[in-house]
Design a protein around this motif. Structure first.
Motif, PDB file in Angstrom:
ATOM      1  N   ASP A 180      -6.163   3.108  -5.073  1.00  0.00           N
ATOM      2  CA  ASP A 180      -5.862   4.122  -6.079  1.00  0.00           C
ATOM      3  C   ASP A 180      -5.579   3.411  -7.410  1.00  0.00           C
ATOM      4  N   PRO A 181      -6.619   3.048  -8.161  1.00  0.00           N
ATOM      5  CA  PRO A 181      -6.449   2.199  -9.346  1.00  0.00           C
ATOM      6  C   PRO A 181      -5.601   2.810 -10.460  1.00  0.00           C
ATOM      7  N   ILE A 182      -5.275   4.105 -10.390  1.00  0.00           N
ATOM      8  CA  ILE A 182      -4.374   4.681 -11.397  1.00  0.00           C
ATOM      9  C   ILE A 182      -2.998   4.001 -11.325  1.00  0.00           C
ATOM     10  N   LEU A 219       6.561   2.112  -3.550  1.00  0.00           N
ATOM     11  CA  LEU A 219       5.824   0.912  -3.943  1.00  0.00           C
ATOM     12  C   LEU A 219       6.630  -0.088  -4.777  1.00  0.00           C
ATOM     13  N   PRO A 220       7.589   0.342  -5.609  1.00  0.00           N
ATOM     14  CA  PRO A 220       8.349  -0.675  -6.347  1.00  0.00           C
ATOM     15  C   PRO A 220       9.094  -1.658  -5.443  1.00  0.00           C
ATOM     16  N   LEU A 224       4.235   3.233 -13.090  1.00  0.00           N
ATOM     17  CA  LEU A 224       5.144   4.213 -12.508  1.00  0.00           C
ATOM     18  C   LEU A 224       4.954   5.586 -13.145  1.00  0.00           C
ATOM     19  N   ARG A 225       4.818   5.595 -14.474  1.00  0.00           N
ATOM     20  CA  ARG A 225       4.706   6.857 -15.192  1.00  0.00           C
ATOM     21  C   ARG A 225       3.390   7.563 -14.846  1.00  0.00           C
ATOM     22  N   GLY A 226       3.497   8.827 -14.481  1.00  0.00           N
ATOM     23  CA  GLY A 226       2.296   9.603 -14.185  1.00  0.00           C
ATOM     24  C   GLY A 226       1.667   9.303 -12.836  1.00  0.00           C
ATOM     25  N   THR A 227       2.390   8.598 -11.978  1.00  0.00           N
ATOM     26  CA  THR A 227       1.873   8.287 -10.642  1.00  0.00           C
ATOM     27  C   THR A 227       2.929   8.652  -9.596  1.00  0.00           C
ATOM     28  N   ASP A 228       2.558   8.544  -8.345  1.00  0.00           N
ATOM     29  CA  ASP A 228       3.507   8.777  -7.259  1.00  0.00           C
ATOM     30  C   ASP A 228       4.010   7.461  -6.662  1.00  0.00           C
TER      31      ASP A 228
END
Length: 114
Positions: free
Chosen positions: A86-88, A71-72, A61-65
């Protein structure tokens, strides 16, 4: 023992987990920089199942959209598809050995599968 780490060299926890694995005697280590070589949707599904967690629990979650994209609360398939594209979005580090899979946050969780 064989071990595979899905690693991000920019992540401190991932680097600490990798150091634990490198210092351990008798480990045949494979390091996968998952941002360069993302795991397939099938592999992600297998890793999360073997870790006893849902794809949502493996979502970064941190640093992503991820939250903005909903998505959660999305289905497993939607989360896996987003991670594959988007593997990040994959939380790290994931470590797999013959004893199981762990999302090693904190890094000491790796000892459970060594």
């Amino acid at each position: 023992m064989k071990a595979t780490i899905w690693h991000n060299p920019k992540c401190g926890t991932s680097r600490k987990t990798l150091e634990i694995l490198k210092e351990r005697q008798g480990i045949d280590l494979t390091v996968v920089e998952y941002l360069k070589e993302p795991p397939s949707r099938a592999k992600l599904s297998q890793l999360f199942a073997d870790a006893g967690m849902s794809p949502q629990e493996g979502l970064r979650l941190r640093g992503t959209d991820a939250e903005e994209r909903g998505l959660p609360d999305a289905s497993d398939e939607d989360v896996l598809a987003a991670m594959e594209a988007d593997p990040i979005l994959i939380n790290r580090p994931l470590v797999e050995t013959e004893k199981g899979v762990r999302l090693c946050r904190p890094q000491d969780l790796v000892f459970e599968i060594l």
